[in-house]
Design a protein around this motif. Sequence first.
Motif, PDB file in Angstrom:
ATOM      1  N   SER A 191       1.060 -10.236 -10.508  1.00 14.75           N
ATOM      2  CA  SER A 191       2.160 -11.018  -9.946  1.00 14.75           C
ATOM      3  C   SER A 191       3.310 -10.138  -9.473  1.00 14.75           C
ATOM      4  CB  SER A 191       2.678 -12.027 -10.980  1.00 14.75           C
ATOM      5  OG  SER A 191       3.047 -11.354 -12.176  1.00 14.75           O
ATOM      6  N   SER A 192       3.535  -9.036 -10.177  1.00 13.02           N
ATOM      7  CA  SER A 192       4.545  -8.077  -9.743  1.00 13.02           C
ATOM      8  C   SER A 192       3.938  -7.164  -8.686  1.00 13.02           C
ATOM      9  CB  SER A 192       5.039  -7.247 -10.931  1.00 13.02           C
ATOM     10  OG  SER A 192       3.955  -6.564 -11.536  1.00 13.02           O
ATOM     11  N   GLY A 193       4.766  -6.568  -7.859  1.00  9.19           N
ATOM     12  CA  GLY A 193       4.285  -5.694  -6.811  1.00  9.19           C
ATOM     13  C   GLY A 193       3.530  -4.497  -7.360  1.00  9.19           C
ATOM     14  N   SER A 194       2.481  -4.080  -6.651  1.00  3.95           N
ATOM     15  CA  SER A 194       1.700  -2.911  -7.062  1.00  3.95           C
ATOM     16  C   SER A 194       1.088  -2.270  -5.835  1.00  3.95           C
ATOM     17  CB  SER A 194       0.589  -3.320  -8.045  1.00  3.95           C
ATOM     18  OG  SER A 194      -0.445  -4.005  -7.370  1.00  3.95           O
ATOM     19  N   VAL A 195       0.438  -1.124  -6.035  1.00  3.63           N
ATOM     20  CA  VAL A 195      -0.203  -0.419  -4.935  1.00  3.63           C
ATOM     21  C   VAL A 195      -1.333  -1.246  -4.336  1.00  3.63           C
ATOM     22  CG1 VAL A 195      -1.892   0.764  -6.389  1.00  3.63           C
ATOM     23  CG2 VAL A 195      -1.118   1.848  -4.271  1.00  3.63           C
ATOM     24  N   LEU A 196      -1.854  -2.215  -5.092  1.00  7.70           N
ATOM     25  CA  LEU A 196      -2.922  -3.069  -4.576  1.00  7.70           C
ATOM     26  C   LEU A 196      -2.457  -3.895  -3.384  1.00  7.70           C
ATOM     27  CD1 LEU A 196      -4.551  -4.386  -7.900  1.00  7.70           C
ATOM     28  CD2 LEU A 196      -5.291  -2.479  -6.457  1.00  7.70           C
ATOM     29  N   ASP A 197      -1.155  -4.107  -3.267  1.00  8.15           N
ATOM     30  CA  ASP A 197      -0.624  -4.867  -2.136  1.00  8.15           C
ATOM     31  C   ASP A 197      -0.885  -4.165  -0.807  1.00  8.15           C
ATOM     32  OD1 ASP A 197       0.372  -6.845  -3.816  1.00  8.15           O
ATOM     33  OD2 ASP A 197       2.278  -5.798  -4.096  1.00  8.15           O
ATOM     34  N   LEU A 198      -1.122  -2.847  -0.862  1.00  9.05           N
ATOM     35  CA  LEU A 198      -1.371  -2.074   0.348  1.00  9.05           C
ATOM     36  C   LEU A 198      -2.839  -2.109   0.766  1.00  9.05           C
ATOM     37  CD1 LEU A 198       0.731   1.108  -0.568  1.00  9.05           C
ATOM     38  CD2 LEU A 198       1.465  -0.892   0.756  1.00  9.05           C
ATOM     39  N   MET A 199      -3.683  -2.742  -0.041  1.00 11.47           N
ATOM     40  CA  MET A 199      -5.130  -2.684   0.187  1.00 11.47           C
ATOM     41  C   MET A 199      -5.717  -3.985   0.707  1.00 11.47           C
ATOM     42  SD  MET A 199      -6.308  -0.509  -3.183  1.00 11.47           S
ATOM     43  CE  MET A 199      -5.454   0.997  -3.657  1.00 11.47           C
ATOM     44  N   GLY A 200      -4.864  -4.915   1.106  1.00 12.30           N
ATOM     45  CA  GLY A 200      -5.370  -6.141   1.677  1.00 12.30           C
ATOM     46  C   GLY A 200      -5.566  -7.235   0.656  1.00 12.30           C
ATOM     47  N   PRO A 201      -6.036  -8.396   1.095  1.00 13.37           N
ATOM     48  CA  PRO A 201      -6.233  -9.538   0.202  1.00 13.37           C
ATOM     49  C   PRO A 201      -7.497  -9.378  -0.638  1.00 13.37           C
ATOM     50  CG  PRO A 201      -6.980 -10.096   2.398  1.00 13.37           C
ATOM     51  CD  PRO A 201      -6.386  -8.721   2.496  1.00 13.37           C
ATOM     52  N   TRP A 202      -7.652 -10.283  -1.613  1.00 15.06           N
ATOM     53  CA  TRP A 202      -8.901 -10.327  -2.378  1.00 15.06           C
ATOM     54  C   TRP A 202      -9.986 -10.895  -1.479  1.00 15.06           C
ATOM     55  CZ3 TRP A 202     -12.736 -13.662  -3.816  1.00 15.06           C
ATOM     56  CH2 TRP A 202     -13.550 -13.267  -4.884  1.00 15.06           C
ATOM     57  N   PRO A 203     -11.237 -10.368  -1.503  1.00 17.22           N
ATOM     58  CA  PRO A 203     -11.724  -9.269  -2.349  1.00 17.22           C
ATOM     59  C   PRO A 203     -11.652  -7.900  -1.677  1.00 17.22           C
ATOM     60  CG  PRO A 203     -13.583 -10.297  -1.259  1.00 17.22           C
ATOM     61  CD  PRO A 203     -12.348 -11.028  -0.768  1.00 17.22           C
ATOM     62  N   VAL A 204     -10.921  -7.821  -0.544  1.00 17.10           N
ATOM     63  CA  VAL A 204     -10.871  -6.556   0.200  1.00 17.10           C
ATOM     64  C   VAL A 204     -10.289  -5.445  -0.660  1.00 17.10           C
ATOM     65  CG1 VAL A 204      -9.884  -5.386   2.211  1.00 17.10           C
ATOM     66  CG2 VAL A 204     -10.715  -7.738   2.420  1.00 17.10           C
ATOM     67  N   TYR A 205      -9.201  -5.770  -1.396  1.00 17.77           N
ATOM     68  CA  TYR A 205      -8.558  -4.708  -2.181  1.00 17.77           C
ATOM     69  C   TYR A 205      -9.479  -4.179  -3.273  1.00 17.77           C
ATOM     70  CZ  TYR A 205      -7.386  -7.834  -6.130  1.00 17.77           C
ATOM     71  OH  TYR A 205      -7.435  -8.676  -7.217  1.00 17.77           O
ATOM     72  N   VAL A 206     -10.381  -5.016  -3.793  1.00 18.02           N
ATOM     73  CA  VAL A 206     -11.334  -4.556  -4.809  1.00 18.02           C
ATOM     74  C   VAL A 206     -12.308  -3.560  -4.188  1.00 18.02           C
ATOM     75  CG1 VAL A 206     -13.149  -5.250  -6.406  1.00 18.02           C
ATOM     76  CG2 VAL A 206     -11.143  -6.706  -6.098  1.00 18.02           C
ATOM     77  N   VAL A 207     -12.801  -3.871  -2.985  1.00 19.44           N
ATOM     78  CA  VAL A 207     -13.728  -2.973  -2.285  1.00 19.44           C
ATOM     79  C   VAL A 207     -13.045  -1.652  -1.961  1.00 19.44           C
ATOM     80  CG1 VAL A 207     -15.151  -2.671  -0.226  1.00 19.44           C
ATOM     81  CG2 VAL A 207     -15.031  -4.914  -1.338  1.00 19.44           C
ATOM     82  N   VAL A 208     -11.797  -1.729  -1.493  1.00 20.89           N
ATOM     83  CA  VAL A 208     -11.052  -0.506  -1.159  1.00 20.89           C
ATOM     84  C   VAL A 208     -10.820   0.338  -2.408  1.00 20.89           C
ATOM     85  CG1 VAL A 208      -8.845   0.387  -0.314  1.00 20.89           C
ATOM     86  CG2 VAL A 208      -9.940  -1.551   0.844  1.00 20.89           C
ATOM     87  N   GLU A 209     -10.446  -0.318  -3.492  1.00 23.59           N
ATOM     88  CA  GLU A 209     -10.194   0.397  -4.747  1.00 23.59           C
ATOM     89  C   GLU A 209     -11.456   1.100  -5.233  1.00 23.59           C
ATOM     90  OE1 GLU A 209      -7.923  -0.551  -8.975  1.00 23.59           O
ATOM     91  OE2 GLU A 209      -8.875  -2.183  -7.867  1.00 23.59           O
ATOM     92  N   VAL A 210     -12.587   0.408  -5.159  1.00 21.09           N
ATOM     93  CA  VAL A 210     -13.854   1.011  -5.575  1.00 21.09           C
ATOM     94  C   VAL A 210     -14.200   2.198  -4.677  1.00 21.09           C
ATOM     95  CG1 VAL A 210     -16.347   0.640  -5.712  1.00 21.09           C
ATOM     96  CG2 VAL A 210     -14.780  -1.085  -6.632  1.00 21.09           C
ATOM     97  N   GLY A 211     -13.978   2.045  -3.373  1.00 20.23           N
ATOM     98  CA  GLY A 211     -14.255   3.141  -2.449  1.00 20.23           C
ATOM     99  C   GLY A 211     -13.419   4.372  -2.737  1.00 20.23           C
ATOM    100  N   ILE A 212     -12.148   4.157  -3.066  1.00 21.88           N
ATOM    101  CA  ILE A 212     -11.269   5.288  -3.401  1.00 21.88           C
ATOM    102  C   ILE A 212     -11.758   5.988  -4.660  1.00 21.88           C
ATOM    103  CG2 ILE A 212      -8.947   5.890  -4.190  1.00 21.88           C
ATOM    104  CD1 ILE A 212      -7.892   3.665  -2.333  1.00 21.88           C
ATOM    105  N   LEU A 213     -12.143   5.206  -5.677  1.00 19.68           N
ATOM    106  CA  LEU A 213     -12.636   5.802  -6.917  1.00 19.68           C
ATOM    107  C   LEU A 213     -13.906   6.598  -6.686  1.00 19.68           C
ATOM    108  CD1 LEU A 213     -12.089   3.094  -9.684  1.00 19.68           C
ATOM    109  CD2 LEU A 213     -10.940   5.301  -9.454  1.00 19.68           C
ATOM    110  N   ILE A 214     -14.830   6.043  -5.922  1.00 25.78           N
ATOM    111  CA  ILE A 214     -16.099   6.739  -5.658  1.00 25.78           C
ATOM    112  C   ILE A 214     -15.836   8.074  -4.966  1.00 25.78           C
ATOM    113  CG2 ILE A 214     -18.193   6.655  -4.246  1.00 25.78           C
ATOM    114  CD1 ILE A 214     -18.351   3.666  -4.859  1.00 25.78           C
ATOM    115  N   GLY A 215     -14.931   8.067  -3.981  1.00 24.76           N
ATOM    116  CA  GLY A 215     -14.608   9.307  -3.289  1.00 24.76           C
ATOM    117  C   GLY A 215     -13.906  10.306  -4.189  1.00 24.76           C
TER     118      GLY A 215
END
Length: 244
Positions: A191-215
């Motif tokens: 609910s509070s602002g976070s870096v996830l706000d820069l990664m798009g809506p759900w579920p896009v931000y989950v995919v982006v987050e996973v991609g960053i971790l894999i890399g």
Amino acid sequence: MTPLAGFDSFTYEHLGLVSGFLLVCVVIVLIGRSHRGTDRELAFRRGFAIAIPCILIPLQIPQLLPGDFDAGKSLPLQLCDLAWIAAIYALWTRNPFATALVYFWGLTLTVQGIVTPSLGETFPDTRYFMFWSMHFLTVWAAVYLTFGLRVPVNWRTYRFAVAATAGWAVTVMVINELSGTNYGYLNEKPSSGSVLDLMGPWPVYVVVEVGILIGLWALMTWPWVRSAGRAGREPLGERRVETR
């Protein structure tokens, strides 16, 4: 300074905790290098493995009791919860796959929790001690095993860590959906602002987050593989797991 519900980041208290944490990181790496391959290593490593549950389980039990239980926070479903369990097994056995989990989870996600803690309780609340103990012990185990004892990671253990993390994500997303919780922020942004706000809506931000971790994890694997190749060491996947 970033205000949180209880604990404030980048205060003198926070910086003091981080400074002590980093000092122990250096010390424990030096200890690992000094006794690597000796009987002292086995005693220290297994003593470390025993110390983790002895410290964390008593701190976690109050969160599961009726007076303090919160279905959205108390269940051990975060990767940080699984990381300290993996650390116990990795320390006891030197298992390369468990070590990889502690290495990847500990030096990315757990470190993030240390740098930007999301902690609603302050000293001397039980959750305060649980939070810092869990995060510190996990990272200390990771650096001790890898940079101290030089238990390396390779592409095989990297793939295992990625698969295990994907399995966790799918499982927790289902649990979140069924129970109305949001562990790992996998079903909804905080609910509070976070870096996830820069990664798009759900579920896009989950995919982006996973991609960053894999890399990022691939970058963390490459130096070990290159070092092993230069030294002509046997592939990590063929090493015998210690059972004594």
